[in-house]
Design a protein around this motif. Structure first.
Motif, short mmCIF file in Angstrom:
data_model
loop_
_atom_site.label_atom_id
_atom_site.label_comp_id
_atom_site.label_asym_id
_atom_site.label_seq_id
_atom_site.Cartn_x
_atom_site.Cartn_y
_atom_site.Cartn_z
N LEU A 170 -145.55 98.92 -44.00
CA LEU A 170 -146.90 98.38 -44.09
C LEU A 170 -147.28 97.52 -42.87
O LEU A 170 -148.35 96.92 -42.85
CB LEU A 170 -147.04 97.53 -45.36
N ALA A 171 -146.41 97.48 -41.89
CA ALA A 171 -146.65 96.65 -40.71
C ALA A 171 -147.95 97.06 -40.03
O ALA A 171 -148.29 98.24 -39.96
CB ALA A 171 -145.48 96.76 -39.73
N GLN A 172 -148.65 96.06 -39.50
CA GLN A 172 -149.95 96.31 -38.89
C GLN A 172 -149.89 96.50 -37.38
O GLN A 172 -150.91 96.78 -36.76
CB GLN A 172 -150.90 95.17 -39.24
N SER A 173 -148.69 96.35 -36.82
CA SER A 173 -148.57 96.54 -35.37
C SER A 173 -147.15 96.98 -35.04
O SER A 173 -146.23 96.84 -35.85
CB SER A 173 -148.87 95.23 -34.64
N ARG A 174 -146.98 97.50 -33.84
CA ARG A 174 -145.65 97.92 -33.37
C ARG A 174 -144.68 96.73 -33.36
O ARG A 174 -143.56 96.86 -33.85
CB ARG A 174 -145.75 98.55 -31.98
N PRO A 175 -145.07 95.56 -32.84
CA PRO A 175 -144.14 94.43 -32.86
C PRO A 175 -143.76 93.99 -34.28
O PRO A 175 -142.61 93.64 -34.53
CB PRO A 175 -144.89 93.32 -32.11
N ALA A 176 -144.71 94.04 -35.19
CA ALA A 176 -144.41 93.66 -36.58
C ALA A 176 -143.44 94.67 -37.20
O ALA A 176 -142.50 94.29 -37.91
CB ALA A 176 -145.69 93.57 -37.40
N PHE A 177 -143.67 95.95 -36.93
CA PHE A 177 -142.77 96.99 -37.44
C PHE A 177 -141.37 96.80 -36.87
O PHE A 177 -140.37 96.83 -37.61
CB PHE A 177 -143.31 98.38 -37.08
N THR A 178 -141.28 96.58 -35.57
CA THR A 178 -139.98 96.42 -34.90
C THR A 178 -139.25 95.20 -35.46
O THR A 178 -138.03 95.25 -35.69
CB THR A 178 -140.16 96.30 -33.38
N ALA A 179 -139.97 94.12 -35.70
CA ALA A 179 -139.36 92.91 -36.26
C ALA A 179 -138.79 93.18 -37.65
O ALA A 179 -137.66 92.77 -37.97
CB ALA A 179 -140.37 91.77 -36.30
N LYS A 180 -139.55 93.87 -38.48
CA LYS A 180 -139.08 94.17 -39.84
C LYS A 180 -137.90 95.13 -39.81
O LYS A 180 -136.94 94.98 -40.57
CB LYS A 180 -140.20 94.75 -40.70
N ILE A 181 -137.95 96.12 -38.95
CA ILE A 181 -136.83 97.07 -38.83
C ILE A 181 -135.58 96.34 -38.36
O ILE A 181 -134.46 96.65 -38.79
CB ILE A 181 -137.19 98.25 -37.89
N SER A 182 -135.75 95.34 -37.51
CA SER A 182 -134.60 94.54 -37.08
C SER A 182 -133.97 93.80 -38.25
O SER A 182 -132.74 93.71 -38.35
CB SER A 182 -135.03 93.53 -36.00
N ILE A 183 -134.78 93.30 -39.16
CA ILE A 183 -134.26 92.64 -40.36
C ILE A 183 -133.53 93.66 -41.23
O ILE A 183 -132.43 93.40 -41.73
CB ILE A 183 -135.39 91.95 -41.14
N VAL A 184 -134.13 94.83 -41.40
CA VAL A 184 -133.50 95.89 -42.19
C VAL A 184 -132.13 96.24 -41.61
O VAL A 184 -131.13 96.36 -42.34
CB VAL A 184 -134.40 97.15 -42.26
N LEU A 185 -132.08 96.39 -40.30
CA LEU A 185 -130.83 96.71 -39.61
C LEU A 185 -129.77 95.63 -39.86
O LEU A 185 -128.63 95.93 -40.20
CB LEU A 185 -131.10 96.86 -38.11
N GLU A 186 -130.15 94.37 -39.70
CA GLU A 186 -129.22 93.27 -39.92
C GLU A 186 -128.70 93.24 -41.35
O GLU A 186 -127.50 93.03 -41.60
CB GLU A 186 -129.89 91.93 -39.60
N GLU A 187 -129.58 93.47 -42.30
CA GLU A 187 -129.19 93.43 -43.71
C GLU A 187 -128.30 94.62 -44.09
O GLU A 187 -127.37 94.48 -44.88
CB GLU A 187 -130.42 93.36 -44.62
N ALA A 188 -128.57 95.78 -43.51
CA ALA A 188 -127.71 96.95 -43.77
C ALA A 188 -126.31 96.71 -43.22
O ALA A 188 -125.31 96.99 -43.88
CB ALA A 188 -128.33 98.21 -43.15
N ASP A 189 -126.25 96.14 -42.01
CA ASP A 189 -124.95 95.84 -41.41
C ASP A 189 -124.22 94.75 -42.21
O ASP A 189 -123.01 94.83 -42.41
CB ASP A 189 -125.13 95.41 -39.96
#
Length: 122
Positions: free
Chosen positions: A54-73
């Motif tokens: 649901l991110a409204q921008s590329r930077p917001a999407f990238t930031a959320k994906i970074s959180i997802v990545l950290e939590e998966a790891d």
């Protein structure tokens, strides 16, 4: 893989972790600690991926994906600790969850890399 397929996959991962922990139900402080951490990070993978969609921008999407990545790891870490420090009844289920956490980590690392290089879509 579509965003809906990833939503379903991350939710299934979270549910798998919850089911593994419910089946164990131990009364040790170590188990309770690992249980709490694994519940938090595995469910965060699914919740934050949904938010990324649901991110409204590329930077917001990238930031959320970074959180997802950290939590998966982090999920991998707690699953490894659970395996190494406690005798788990469902060893096959634990191995499958570790494999899925690693695959999700790889997917989201690749996604973040594409986004940071400018070749991904938001």
């Amino acid at each position: 893989m579509t965003s809906q397929e990833l939503k379903d996959r991350t939710k299934a991962f979270a549910k798998g972790c919850l089911k593994l922990l419910i089946a164990e139900s131990r009364n040790s402080k170590l188990f309770w600690h690992i249980e709490g951490q694994l519940i938090r990070c595995s469910t965060s993978v699914a919740a934050n991926y949904r938010a990324a969609c649901l991110a409204q921008s590329r930077p917001a999407f990238t930031a959320k994906i970074s959180i997802v990545l950290e939590e998966a790891d982090e999920s991998i870490f707690w699953l490894e600790l659970l395996e190494e420090e406690l005798e788990i009844k469902d060893r096959k289920g634990l191995q499958e969850l570790k494999k899925e956490a690693q695959e999700l980590t790889n997917i989201f690392a690749s996604t973040r890399k594409r986004m940071q290089s400018g070749s991904g879509k938001s």
